[in-house]
Design a protein around this motif. Structure first.
Motif, PDB file in Angstrom:
ATOM      1  N   ALA A 267       0.840  -1.200   0.000  1.00 15.63           N
ATOM      2  CA  ALA A 267       0.000   0.000   0.000  1.00 15.63           C
ATOM      3  C   ALA A 267       0.871   1.245   0.000  1.00 15.63           C
ATOM      4  CB  ALA A 267      -0.918   0.005   1.223  1.00 15.63           C
ATOM      5  N   VAL A 268       0.436   2.247  -0.753  1.00 20.07           N
ATOM      6  CA  VAL A 268       1.140   3.523  -0.808  1.00 20.07           C
ATOM      7  C   VAL A 268       0.133   4.644  -0.639  1.00 20.07           C
ATOM      8  CG1 VAL A 268       2.785   4.945  -2.061  1.00 20.07           C
ATOM      9  CG2 VAL A 268       2.662   2.491  -2.547  1.00 20.07           C
ATOM     10  N   LYS A 269       0.454   5.596   0.215  1.00 19.39           N
ATOM     11  CA  LYS A 269      -0.401   6.768   0.409  1.00 19.39           C
ATOM     12  C   LYS A 269       0.258   7.976  -0.240  1.00 19.39           C
ATOM     13  CE  LYS A 269      -3.367   8.783   4.000  1.00 19.39           C
ATOM     14  NZ  LYS A 269      -3.526  10.133   3.473  1.00 19.39           N
ATOM     15  N   ILE A 270      -0.470   8.609  -1.140  1.00 20.53           N
ATOM     16  CA  ILE A 270       0.000   9.807  -1.825  1.00 20.53           C
ATOM     17  C   ILE A 270      -0.884  10.946  -1.322  1.00 20.53           C
ATOM     18  CG2 ILE A 270       0.499  10.842  -4.068  1.00 20.53           C
ATOM     19  CD1 ILE A 270      -0.208   7.856  -5.128  1.00 20.53           C
ATOM     20  N   ASP A 271      -0.318  11.821  -0.520  1.00 19.26           N
ATOM     21  CA  ASP A 271      -1.149  12.876   0.050  1.00 19.26           C
ATOM     22  C   ASP A 271      -0.315  14.128   0.268  1.00 19.26           C
ATOM     23  OD1 ASP A 271       0.395  12.272   2.260  1.00 19.26           O
ATOM     24  OD2 ASP A 271      -1.236  11.461   3.466  1.00 19.26           O
ATOM     25  N   GLY A 272      -0.900  15.105   0.920  1.00 23.52           N
ATOM     26  CA  GLY A 272      -0.172  16.337   1.171  1.00 23.52           C
ATOM     27  C   GLY A 272      -1.103  17.485   1.465  1.00 23.52           C
ATOM     28  N   PRO A 273      -0.545  18.637   1.757  1.00 22.66           N
ATOM     29  CA  PRO A 273      -1.349  19.794   2.162  1.00 22.66           C
ATOM     30  C   PRO A 273      -1.962  20.572   0.999  1.00 22.66           C
ATOM     31  CG  PRO A 273       0.966  20.364   2.193  1.00 22.66           C
ATOM     32  CD  PRO A 273       0.901  18.903   1.844  1.00 22.66           C
ATOM     33  N   THR A 274      -1.651  20.192  -0.243  1.00 20.76           N
ATOM     34  CA  THR A 274      -2.056  20.972  -1.415  1.00 20.76           C
ATOM     35  C   THR A 274      -3.516  21.397  -1.354  1.00 20.76           C
ATOM     36  OG1 THR A 274      -0.443  19.776  -2.745  1.00 20.76           O
ATOM     37  CG2 THR A 274      -2.134  21.013  -3.919  1.00 20.76           C
ATOM     38  N   LYS A 275      -4.413  20.430  -1.254  1.00 20.17           N
ATOM     39  CA  LYS A 275      -5.846  20.722  -1.194  1.00 20.17           C
ATOM     40  C   LYS A 275      -6.340  20.783   0.253  1.00 20.17           C
ATOM     41  CE  LYS A 275      -6.208  20.227  -5.743  1.00 20.17           C
ATOM     42  NZ  LYS A 275      -4.963  19.571  -6.116  1.00 20.17           N
ATOM     43  N   GLU A 276      -5.803  19.884   1.093  1.00 20.50           N
ATOM     44  CA  GLU A 276      -6.252  19.827   2.489  1.00 20.50           C
ATOM     45  C   GLU A 276      -6.012  21.145   3.216  1.00 20.50           C
ATOM     46  OE1 GLU A 276      -5.164  16.548   5.019  1.00 20.50           O
ATOM     47  OE2 GLU A 276      -4.675  15.286   3.296  1.00 20.50           O
ATOM     48  N   ASP A 277      -4.896  21.790   2.921  1.00 26.79           N
ATOM     49  CA  ASP A 277      -4.491  22.991   3.653  1.00 26.79           C
ATOM     50  C   ASP A 277      -4.390  24.226   2.752  1.00 26.79           C
ATOM     51  OD1 ASP A 277      -4.048  21.699   6.298  1.00 26.79           O
ATOM     52  OD2 ASP A 277      -2.550  20.583   5.177  1.00 26.79           O
ATOM     53  N   TYR A 278      -4.958  24.109   1.537  1.00 28.32           N
ATOM     54  CA  TYR A 278      -5.131  25.278   0.664  1.00 28.32           C
ATOM     55  C   TYR A 278      -3.801  25.935   0.287  1.00 28.32           C
ATOM     56  CZ  TYR A 278      -9.572  24.318   2.909  1.00 28.32           C
ATOM     57  OH  TYR A 278     -10.674  23.684   3.411  1.00 28.32           O
ATOM     58  N   VAL A 279      -2.819  25.118  -0.095  1.00 31.68           N
ATOM     59  CA  VAL A 279      -1.510  25.651  -0.497  1.00 31.68           C
ATOM     60  C   VAL A 279      -1.122  25.028  -1.848  1.00 31.68           C
ATOM     61  CG1 VAL A 279      -0.631  26.266   1.787  1.00 31.68           C
ATOM     62  CG2 VAL A 279      -0.390  23.903   0.997  1.00 31.68           C
ATOM     63  N   TRP A 280      -1.949  25.266  -2.846  1.00 30.57           N
ATOM     64  CA  TRP A 280      -1.832  24.601  -4.134  1.00 30.57           C
ATOM     65  C   TRP A 280      -0.460  24.798  -4.768  1.00 30.57           C
ATOM     66  CZ3 TRP A 280      -5.583  28.033  -2.547  1.00 30.57           C
ATOM     67  CH2 TRP A 280      -6.781  27.449  -2.109  1.00 30.57           C
ATOM     68  N   GLY A 281       0.080  25.997  -4.704  1.00 31.01           N
ATOM     69  CA  GLY A 281       1.334  26.286  -5.383  1.00 31.01           C
ATOM     70  C   GLY A 281       2.584  25.947  -4.598  1.00 31.01           C
ATOM     71  N   PHE A 282       2.448  25.412  -3.391  1.00 34.32           N
ATOM     72  CA  PHE A 282       3.633  25.038  -2.614  1.00 34.32           C
ATOM     73  C   PHE A 282       4.356  23.842  -3.213  1.00 34.32           C
ATOM     74  CE2 PHE A 282       3.529  26.849   1.964  1.00 34.32           C
ATOM     75  CZ  PHE A 282       3.222  28.109   1.476  1.00 34.32           C
ATOM     76  N   ARG A 283       3.650  23.021  -3.981  1.00 35.50           N
ATOM     77  CA  ARG A 283       4.219  21.819  -4.590  1.00 35.50           C
ATOM     78  C   ARG A 283       4.960  20.984  -3.559  1.00 35.50           C
ATOM     79  NH1 ARG A 283       0.920  21.053  -6.831  1.00 35.50           N
ATOM     80  NH2 ARG A 283       1.890  19.438  -8.089  1.00 35.50           N
TER      81      ARG A 283
END
Length: 437
Positions: A267-283
């Motif tokens: 299993a692999v989890k691909i996640d991050g703050p992009t959408k969850e924390d509203y920082v789309w351009g942080f990459r």
């Protein structure tokens, strides 16, 4: 001839579910004991002088131009312009792992790798393709799906993206198409003894998350299939995680249930703050691995292969973004602040859903199931989605996305609530103009 370091990592991972699923590149990949590795050692032990990394240093600190420092007054030079470690800032990785468990209580007590920082979730998917898809291999995904999956897997990687119909009906008659999903997985298992799949919830482009009952059935099926000896890999693309708006939705990632489901499930989890924390351009995203029976040494070896992919592509990820996130995650008001925006999104979702439900008998635009995330999509019946998109854009000045010839995606996330009714009214009107009724 494989590099000795690659051979070493392969030896550590021998017999694990990940080892048996590596691509040709995955088998070859390693993290070199070169500049980055030696520079890391010098950072720890080179107390008198450190002449390893190509940065400009004065009095022990990286130099930073005043014009840059003025924009980032809350960051030190080390936090703003220095290189980050290849796997990411250690404190951020550990904090994200804890947050991952907090948001997925079923992970508590289960063994996973420490999340590795990647330059956005797109890069994370691309790195997984590098490590686990050789030319001609198959990745299963839902139809319709985000167009970048095909670009990454097929155009860039020369593997194949095979799709199964993700829904058994429309918003009013169906849900996740479990029979089609099972059929697609079992066909791969029968042919190759393995199946690699990407499951994206909330799904893009539909904005659908599995119900609790659907999630249980999917996990049970994967476990039963693994028990037959099949090797399974599940990529959980959780880009829109947590943005669920209905009571019957499964609120935890499938990763939480698959992390220790069976030795044959990787299993692999691909996640991050992009959408969850509203920082789309942080990459800035994360990759986390799990499989039943994996040891800390094996997770470390797996991470070193991923670090080799990162080192050989972008070298390391955005330093200031990581430190800004670390500070943000330690803010006591963060969850309260995030709730304001989540409530805005849910309000837009409710408005959009109410509108399409008021048109439930429409025969030209059939809404796909949606209950979460940023989007919803229409199945266009008897008209071309691209023709509808173009007509909306040039005659009504409304931008939408034609995912394929029959799927039109609407990002209600980017519509002010006051504009939702008029936007949807125009979409239905133009669709009927094209149909001629």
């Amino acid at each position: 001839m494989l590099n000795a370091l690659a051979q070493e990592l392969n030896g550590i991972l021998a017999g694990t579910s990940f080892d048996e699923l590596f691509s040709d590149m995955g088998k070859r990949m390693f993290f070199p004991r070169g500049i980055i590795s030696q520079g890391g050692e010098a950072k720890l032990y080179g107390k008198k002088a450190n002449a390893t990394i190509g940065t400009t240093v004065n009095d022990g600190h990286p130099v930073v131009l005043p014009e840059i420092q003025a924009q980032l007054p809350g960051l030190t030079p080390e936090e703003s312009v220095a290189y980050a470690p290849t796997a990411g800032v250690p404190a951020l990785r550990e904090l994200w792992k804890q947050k991952m468990v907090d948001k997925n209580p079923s992970l508590k007590g289960k063994s996973t790798s420490t999340p590795v920082v990647v330059p956005g979730l797109t890069a994370g998917i691309s790195y997984l393709a590098d490590l686990f898809l050789s030319e001609g291999d198959v990745l299963l995904a839902g139809d319709p799906s985000w167009d970048n999956y095909a670009l990454i897997v097929e155009t860039r990687g020369n593997a194949r993206l095979e799709k199964f119909p993700v829904f058994s009906g429309d918003l009013f008659t169906g849900g996740f198409n479990i029979p089609a999903f099972k059929e697609a997985v079992l066909a791969q298992v029968k042919e190759k003894g393995k199946a690699i799949m990407l499951l994206n919830f909330p799904q893009n482009p539909s904005g659908y998350t599995l119900t609790k009952d659907e999630a249980k059935e999917v996990v049970a099926f994967l476990k039963e299939t693994a028990e037959t000896g099949a090797k399974l890999m599940v990529w959980c693309d959780d880009a829109y995680f947590g943005l669920d708006y209905e009571e019957n939705i499964e609120t935890q990632s499938l990763f939480a249930y698959l992390a220790d489901a069976h030795e044959n499930i990787a299993a692999v989890k691909i996640d991050g703050p992009t959408k969850e924390d509203y920082v789309w351009g942080f990459r800035c995203g994360f990759l986390t691995f799990a499989s039943k029976g994996m040891t800390a040494e094996q997770y470390d070896a797996l991470q070193r292969k991923l670090m080799g992919v990162i080192r050989s592509s972008v070298s390391c990820c955005n330093t200031p973004a990581q430190h800004i996130l670390l500070k943000m995650f330690n803010s006591p008001s963060l969850e309260e602040d995030k709730k304001k925006y989540r409530d805005i999104l849910e309000g837009r979702y409710r408005k959009a859903r109410n509108f399409v439900e008021s048109r439930r008998d429409d025969t030209v635009l059939r809404p796909m199931p949606f209950n979460s995330g940023y989007f919803m999509s229409f199945q266009c019946v008897g008209i071309d989605a691209e023709e509808l998109r173009v007509k909306l854009l040039h005659e009504r000045e409304i931008g939408t996305i034609a995912i394929d010839s029959s799927t039109l995606r609407i990002a209600f996330s980017s519509l002010d609530k006051r504009d939702i009714d008029s936007t949807y009214e125009a979409i239905y009107t133009v669709a009927h103009e094209i149909k001629g009724n």
